[in-house]
Motif scaffolding. Structure first.
Motif, PDB file in Angstrom:
ATOM      1  N   LEU A  76     -45.352  -5.104  11.160  1.00 18.75           N
ATOM      2  CA  LEU A  76     -46.117  -6.280  11.548  1.00 18.75           C
ATOM      3  C   LEU A  76     -47.007  -6.754  10.403  1.00 18.75           C
ATOM      4  CD1 LEU A  76     -46.819  -8.326  13.725  1.00 18.75           C
ATOM      5  CD2 LEU A  76     -48.486  -6.699  14.635  1.00 18.75           C
ATOM      6  N   SER A  77     -47.615  -5.834   9.682  1.00 19.48           N
ATOM      7  CA  SER A  77     -48.465  -6.204   8.543  1.00 19.48           C
ATOM      8  C   SER A  77     -47.648  -6.917   7.475  1.00 19.48           C
ATOM      9  CB  SER A  77     -49.130  -4.966   7.937  1.00 19.48           C
ATOM     10  OG  SER A  77     -49.988  -4.358   8.845  1.00 19.48           O
ATOM     11  N   ALA A  78     -46.478  -6.358   7.161  1.00 17.79           N
ATOM     12  CA  ALA A  78     -45.616  -6.992   6.161  1.00 17.79           C
ATOM     13  C   ALA A  78     -45.176  -8.379   6.624  1.00 17.79           C
ATOM     14  CB  ALA A  78     -44.406  -6.116   5.878  1.00 17.79           C
ATOM     15  N   ALA A  79     -44.866  -8.521   7.905  1.00 18.81           N
ATOM     16  CA  ALA A  79     -44.459  -9.832   8.431  1.00 18.81           C
ATOM     17  C   ALA A  79     -45.611 -10.835   8.376  1.00 18.81           C
ATOM     18  CB  ALA A  79     -43.963  -9.682   9.868  1.00 18.81           C
ATOM     19  N   LEU A  80     -46.814 -10.402   8.724  1.00 18.26           N
ATOM     20  CA  LEU A  80     -47.971 -11.300   8.665  1.00 18.26           C
ATOM     21  C   LEU A  80     -48.290 -11.706   7.230  1.00 18.26           C
ATOM     22  CD1 LEU A  80     -50.322  -9.656  11.325  1.00 18.26           C
ATOM     23  CD2 LEU A  80     -49.131 -11.858  11.504  1.00 18.26           C
ATOM     24  N   LEU A  81     -48.200 -10.753   6.320  1.00 19.42           N
ATOM     25  CA  LEU A  81     -48.425 -11.086   4.911  1.00 19.42           C
ATOM     26  C   LEU A  81     -47.364 -12.064   4.415  1.00 19.42           C
ATOM     27  CD1 LEU A  81     -49.398  -7.565   3.560  1.00 19.42           C
ATOM     28  CD2 LEU A  81     -50.900  -9.559   3.711  1.00 19.42           C
ATOM     29  N   GLY A  82     -46.115 -11.849   4.804  1.00 14.69           N
ATOM     30  CA  GLY A  82     -45.046 -12.770   4.433  1.00 14.69           C
ATOM     31  C   GLY A  82     -45.254 -14.154   5.019  1.00 14.69           C
ATOM     32  N   ALA A  83     -45.812 -14.215   6.224  1.00 14.62           N
ATOM     33  CA  ALA A  83     -46.047 -15.508   6.871  1.00 14.62           C
ATOM     34  C   ALA A  83     -47.100 -16.331   6.143  1.00 14.62           C
ATOM     35  CB  ALA A  83     -46.470 -15.291   8.325  1.00 14.62           C
ATOM     36  N   ILE A  84     -48.012 -15.678   5.441  1.00 14.53           N
ATOM     37  CA  ILE A  84     -49.026 -16.440   4.698  1.00 14.53           C
ATOM     38  C   ILE A  84     -48.685 -16.541   3.210  1.00 14.53           C
ATOM     39  CG2 ILE A  84     -50.887 -15.952   6.316  1.00 14.53           C
ATOM     40  CD1 ILE A  84     -51.924 -13.836   4.370  1.00 14.53           C
ATOM     41  N   GLY A  85     -47.453 -16.174   2.868  1.00 14.00           N
ATOM     42  CA  GLY A  85     -46.964 -16.381   1.508  1.00 14.00           C
ATOM     43  C   GLY A  85     -47.201 -15.237   0.540  1.00 14.00           C
ATOM     44  N   ILE A  86     -47.538 -14.074   1.030  1.00 16.10           N
ATOM     45  CA  ILE A  86     -47.731 -12.913   0.157  1.00 16.10           C
ATOM     46  C   ILE A  86     -46.501 -12.024   0.288  1.00 16.10           C
ATOM     47  CG2 ILE A  86     -49.121 -10.856  -0.277  1.00 16.10           C
ATOM     48  CD1 ILE A  86     -51.520 -12.413   0.822  1.00 16.10           C
ATOM     49  N   GLU A  87     -45.878 -11.744  -0.832  1.00 13.26           N
ATOM     50  CA  GLU A  87     -44.678 -10.922  -0.829  1.00 13.26           C
ATOM     51  C   GLU A  87     -45.035  -9.494  -0.412  1.00 13.26           C
ATOM     52  OE1 GLU A  87     -41.497  -9.130  -4.023  1.00 13.26           O
ATOM     53  OE2 GLU A  87     -42.606 -10.938  -4.559  1.00 13.26           O
ATOM     54  N   ALA A  88     -44.479  -9.045   0.684  1.00 14.43           N
ATOM     55  CA  ALA A  88     -44.752  -7.698   1.186  1.00 14.43           C
ATOM     56  C   ALA A  88     -43.525  -7.167   1.902  1.00 14.43           C
ATOM     57  CB  ALA A  88     -45.945  -7.708   2.127  1.00 14.43           C
ATOM     58  N   VAL A  89     -43.304  -5.865   1.744  1.00 11.48           N
ATOM     59  CA  VAL A  89     -42.169  -5.200   2.374  1.00 11.48           C
ATOM     60  C   VAL A  89     -42.665  -3.902   3.011  1.00 11.48           C
ATOM     61  CG1 VAL A  89     -39.931  -4.105   1.956  1.00 11.48           C
ATOM     62  CG2 VAL A  89     -40.572  -6.132   0.671  1.00 11.48           C
ATOM     63  N   ALA A  90     -42.205  -3.641   4.217  1.00 13.83           N
ATOM     64  CA  ALA A  90     -42.529  -2.382   4.881  1.00 13.83           C
ATOM     65  C   ALA A  90     -41.424  -1.379   4.580  1.00 13.83           C
ATOM     66  CB  ALA A  90     -42.659  -2.585   6.379  1.00 13.83           C
ATOM     67  N   VAL A  91     -41.821  -0.247   4.048  1.00  8.52           N
ATOM     68  CA  VAL A  91     -40.897   0.841   3.771  1.00  8.52           C
ATOM     69  C   VAL A  91     -41.448   2.065   4.506  1.00  8.52           C
ATOM     70  CG1 VAL A  91     -39.811   2.269   2.013  1.00  8.52           C
ATOM     71  CG2 VAL A  91     -40.364  -0.120   1.508  1.00  8.52           C
ATOM     72  N   ALA A  92     -40.839   2.361   5.652  1.00  6.61           N
ATOM     73  CA  ALA A  92     -41.341   3.418   6.544  1.00  6.61           C
ATOM     74  C   ALA A  92     -42.784   3.099   6.923  1.00  6.61           C
ATOM     75  CB  ALA A  92     -41.182   4.787   5.919  1.00  6.61           C
ATOM     76  N   ASP A  93     -43.738   3.996   6.627  1.00  7.79           N
ATOM     77  CA  ASP A  93     -45.129   3.747   7.010  1.00  7.79           C
ATOM     78  C   ASP A  93     -45.953   3.195   5.850  1.00  7.79           C
ATOM     79  OD1 ASP A  93     -45.221   6.005   5.453  1.00  7.79           O
ATOM     80  OD2 ASP A  93     -46.635   7.086   6.737  1.00  7.79           O
TER      81      ASP A  93
END
Length: 179
Positions: A76-93
């Motif tokens: 969810l954090s990675a998705a929210l960051l992506g929604a505001i234009g910050i490149e983020a990927v969740a890899v496990a925890d």
């Protein structure tokens, strides 16, 4: 009262003080029934349930619940960051931000405690404002997703905070979330 005495005896015999909370809750409801009948029991059940909320969850159950919550929080954090234009990927925890910073969602950031607090608050709200039973059930059922969403605030604030690697920042944010 016999159940309360039996559970207290078992707790003492097995040296499991956590079980004394079950005994206290049972004794509270039994005394309410004895002193005031069914009307007193209706008034005593919520404090008894609140008392049971103090019983620590078994470690095996915590482990079974916390890891999926950690993974969901990272996603969810990675998705929210992506929604505001910050490149983020969740890899496990872990959350990898802009391929440069890695943040780990630890057990205390899983949202389990937030969910427990929200569920107990929902029960209290229903009792204080005398809501219908369907409202109580809906409020308690909403506690897990709401706990996950509310948990995102400290996680994202740690990601955005320039000094988030310092323990004092974590403690301050933890206290703020408690309030």
């Amino acid at each position: 009262l016999a159940v309360a005495v039996a559970v207290a005896g078992w707790a003492t015999h097995t040296q499991a003080p956590d079980l004394l909370l079950f005994s206290a809750a049972a004794a509270f409801v039994a005394l309410a029934a004895w002193l005031g009948g069914s009307g007193a029991v209706r008034g005593a059940w919520l404090p008894a349930v609140a008392l049971l909320a103090l019983v620590p969850l078994p470690p095996a159950l915590v482990n079974a619940v916390v890891l999926p919550l950690q993974l969901a929080t990272a996603e969810l954090s990675a998705a929210l960051l992506g929604a505001i234009g910050i490149e983020a990927v969740a890899v496990a925890d872990r959350i990898v931000v802009r391929q440069a910073h890695v943040f780990q969602v630890i057990e205390s950031c899983s949202g389990l405690r937030s969910t427990q607090t929200i569920a107990l608050s929902a029960l209290l709200y229903g009792a204080i404002f005398q809501r219908p039973r369907a409202h109580w059930i809906a409020l308690v059922a909403l506690a897990p997703p709401l706990g996950l969403v509310v948990n995102e605030l400290p996680v994202l604030s740690l990601i955005f905070h320039p000094y988030s690697s310092f323990a004092a920042v974590h403690e301050t944010q933890g206290l703020a979330m408690l309030v």
